[in-house]
Design a protein around this motif. Structure first.
Motif, mmCIF file in Angstrom:
data_model
loop_
_atom_site.group_PDB
_atom_site.id
_atom_site.type_symbol
_atom_site.label_atom_id
_atom_site.label_comp_id
_atom_site.label_asym_id
_atom_site.label_seq_id
_atom_site.Cartn_x
_atom_site.Cartn_y
_atom_site.Cartn_z
ATOM 1 N N ASP A 1 0.846 -1.193 0.000
ATOM 2 C CA ASP A 1 0.000 0.000 0.000
ATOM 3 C C ASP A 1 0.883 1.245 0.000
ATOM 4 N N ILE A 2 1.528 1.482 -1.122
ATOM 5 C CA ILE A 2 2.473 2.586 -1.290
ATOM 6 C C ILE A 2 2.240 3.218 -2.660
ATOM 7 N N PRO A 3 2.826 4.375 -2.924
ATOM 8 C CA PRO A 3 2.648 5.001 -4.244
ATOM 9 C C PRO A 3 2.990 4.032 -5.381
ATOM 10 N N GLU A 4 2.225 4.112 -6.468
ATOM 11 C CA GLU A 4 2.359 3.157 -7.571
ATOM 12 C C GLU A 4 3.740 3.167 -8.211
ATOM 13 N N ASP A 5 4.416 4.314 -8.162
ATOM 14 C CA ASP A 5 5.714 4.398 -8.823
ATOM 15 C C ASP A 5 6.880 4.032 -7.907
ATOM 16 N N ARG B 1 13.359 -6.094 1.668
ATOM 17 C CA ARG B 1 12.640 -5.263 2.629
ATOM 18 C C ARG B 1 11.577 -6.091 3.353
ATOM 19 N N GLU B 2 11.617 -6.128 4.685
ATOM 20 C CA GLU B 2 10.611 -6.810 5.500
ATOM 21 C C GLU B 2 9.927 -5.843 6.466
ATOM 22 N N LYS B 3 10.619 -4.808 6.838
ATOM 23 C CA LYS B 3 10.129 -3.849 7.833
ATOM 24 C C LYS B 3 8.959 -3.041 7.286
ATOM 25 N N PRO B 4 7.883 -2.870 8.053
ATOM 26 C CA PRO B 4 6.782 -2.000 7.614
ATOM 27 C C PRO B 4 7.272 -0.564 7.392
ATOM 28 N N TRP B 5 6.425 0.273 6.818
ATOM 29 C CA TRP B 5 6.829 1.620 6.402
ATOM 30 C C TRP B 5 6.648 2.672 7.483
ATOM 31 N N GLY B 6 6.408 2.263 8.728
ATOM 32 C CA GLY B 6 6.336 3.224 9.821
ATOM 33 C C GLY B 6 4.922 3.545 10.263
ATOM 34 N N THR B 7 4.825 4.353 11.320
ATOM 35 C CA THR B 7 3.522 4.604 11.938
ATOM 36 C C THR B 7 2.616 5.523 11.116
ATOM 37 N N THR B 8 3.183 6.400 10.296
ATOM 38 C CA THR B 8 2.318 7.193 9.414
ATOM 39 C C THR B 8 1.631 6.277 8.403
ATOM 40 N N PRO C 1 0.456 13.260 1.611
ATOM 41 C CA PRO C 1 1.583 13.823 0.850
ATOM 42 C C PRO C 1 2.916 13.701 1.580
ATOM 43 N N VAL C 2 2.892 13.798 2.899
ATOM 44 C CA VAL C 2 4.127 13.663 3.676
ATOM 45 C C VAL C 2 4.649 12.237 3.560
ATOM 46 N N PHE C 3 3.747 11.268 3.701
ATOM 47 C CA PHE C 3 4.159 9.868 3.564
ATOM 48 C C PHE C 3 4.698 9.595 2.167
ATOM 49 N N ASP C 4 4.022 10.111 1.163
ATOM 50 C CA ASP C 4 4.444 9.920 -0.227
ATOM 51 C C ASP C 4 5.871 10.426 -0.423
ATOM 52 N N ARG C 5 6.145 11.626 0.079
ATOM 53 C CA ARG C 5 7.494 12.191 -0.045
ATOM 54 C C ARG C 5 8.520 11.376 0.726
ATOM 55 N N ASP C 6 8.154 10.997 1.969
ATOM 56 C CA ASP C 6 9.083 10.237 2.810
ATOM 57 C C ASP C 6 9.498 8.931 2.143
ATOM 58 N N ILE C 7 8.543 8.235 1.555
ATOM 59 C CA ILE C 7 8.845 6.937 0.959
ATOM 60 C C ILE C 7 9.670 7.098 -0.309
ATOM 61 N N HIS C 8 9.353 8.083 -1.135
ATOM 62 C CA HIS C 8 10.148 8.312 -2.341
ATOM 63 C C HIS C 8 11.613 8.608 -1.986
ATOM 64 N N GLN C 9 11.812 9.402 -0.940
ATOM 65 C CA GLN C 9 13.181 9.707 -0.507
ATOM 66 C C GLN C 9 13.816 8.506 0.182
ATOM 67 N N GLY C 10 13.045 7.828 0.996
ATOM 68 C CA GLY C 10 13.571 6.759 1.821
ATOM 69 C C GLY C 10 14.071 5.558 1.051
ATOM 70 N N GLU D 1 11.403 4.836 7.216
ATOM 71 C CA GLU D 1 10.068 4.873 7.799
ATOM 72 C C GLU D 1 9.499 6.287 7.716
ATOM 73 N N SER D 2 8.194 6.379 7.807
ATOM 74 C CA SER D 2 7.515 7.658 7.975
ATOM 75 C C SER D 2 6.757 7.579 9.293
#
Length: 302
Positions: free
Chosen positions: A85-89, A96-103, A227-236, A245-246
């Motif tokens: 459940d992350i941005p399509e791109d 990777r096994e760790k979830p994407w954080g609490t956000t 939008p914050v999560f989207d940015r965090d994941i693209h950078q991360g 994580e976000s």
């Protein structure tokens, strides 16, 4: 807000430092996990529904250890923190096994929660007063873009068995949050809260208030946090693909700084405790039993 407040519990973490599923690890004399005491406290405060954010493969374990026991006492729903459940791109990094954080976990309930809600960690004991404080705010004061958090004194949130990361909060004279600064590697030294800082040791103020992920939101937070999560994941995925994580405190801190929302800093008279490390468990069990012995909780919760 005229909808009944709901309790949301972040319970999808992997417990890598703890060494197992601490979300449902028993700490009571009848095998009750901390999360069960949280739900009990929330019900006493007025909550009637709880949403558990979990990993889908853990649902059977949660039903057996927890939700089967509270059936008929609280309405229960599950939301699933899905790695995909992350941005399509964005491509999930190999290994990777760790979830994407609490956000990311917060956003997992965006299609389930449609009214004011409190959100907490599954493995933190917040105390009865905290649920009363947040329920009153959610039922009587909260507005879109005017959220709340329950803060705790930093020195009362540390482990005797290792370092912790805390979001240190600053507020204005009216009690509104102005900033959250994430500080890593906080620990106790000579009875003081200190952290490692540029090769040295820095002491934190005794009255520093920290976030323990006890928030009060409306569904508006979902569109603000996305939008914050989207940015965090693209950078991360570029900078730290296996562990990025976000996190809710950082996300909220950014939204506050940008003027997107306001957050009232509430306080509880109770003391927080939790099981960050396996070695924390005996102390938690002793505190729980003491509260039962003193009549704060019945011997059998339900």
């Amino acid at each position: 807000m005229n909808k009944k407040p709901v309790l949301v519990i972040l319970a999808a973490g992997m417990g890598s430092r703890y060494g197992g599923m601490k979300q449902i690890d028993g700490v009571g004399n009848h095998g009750e996990p901390i999360i069960e005491f949280s739900i009990h406290d929330a019900k006493e405060a007025g909550f009637e529904k709880v949403v558990l954010i979990i990993r889908r493969e853990h649902e059977e374990a949660f039903r057996k250890a927890l939700t089967d026991k509270i059936e008929g006492k609280m309405e229960v729903a599950f939301a699933y923190q899905d790695m995909t459940d992350i941005p399509e791109d964005v491509t999930i990094p190999e290994g990777r096994e760790k979830p994407w954080g609490t956000t990311h976990a917060l956003l997992a309930c965006r299609n389930i929660v449609d009214g004011p809600f409190a959100i907490i960690n599954a493995d933190d004991f917040y105390g009865k007063d905290a649920y009363k404080v947040i329920y009153n705010y959610l039922a009587n004061e909260i507005k879109d873009d005017e959220y709340a958090m329950v803060g705790y004194l930093c020195g009362n949130t540390l482990s005797e068995n290792g370092t912790v990361t805390r979001g240190v909060c600053r507020k204005d004279e009216d009690g509104w949050l102005t900033d959250i600064v994430e500080i890593k590697e906080i620990y106790k030294k000579d009875g003081k809260a200190v952290c490692n800082d540029n090769g040295g040791i820095r002491e934190l103020a005794e009255d520093d208030v920290v976030s323990m992920n006890f928030w009060g939101f409306t569904p508006k937070i979902f569109e603000e946090a996305m939008p914050v999560f989207d940015r965090d994941i693209h950078q991360g995925v570029v900078e730290n693909p296996l562990k990025c994580e976000s996190l809710i405190p950082t996300t909220v801190g950014e939204l506050v700084k940008e003027g997107v929302c306001k957050v009232k800093v509430l306080s509880s008279k109770d003391r927080w405790f939790g099981v960050t490390y396996k070695e924390d468990k005996p102390d938690v069990m002793a505190r729980i039993q003491e509260m039962k012995d003193n009549g704060i909780y019945p011997d059998i919760l339900w």
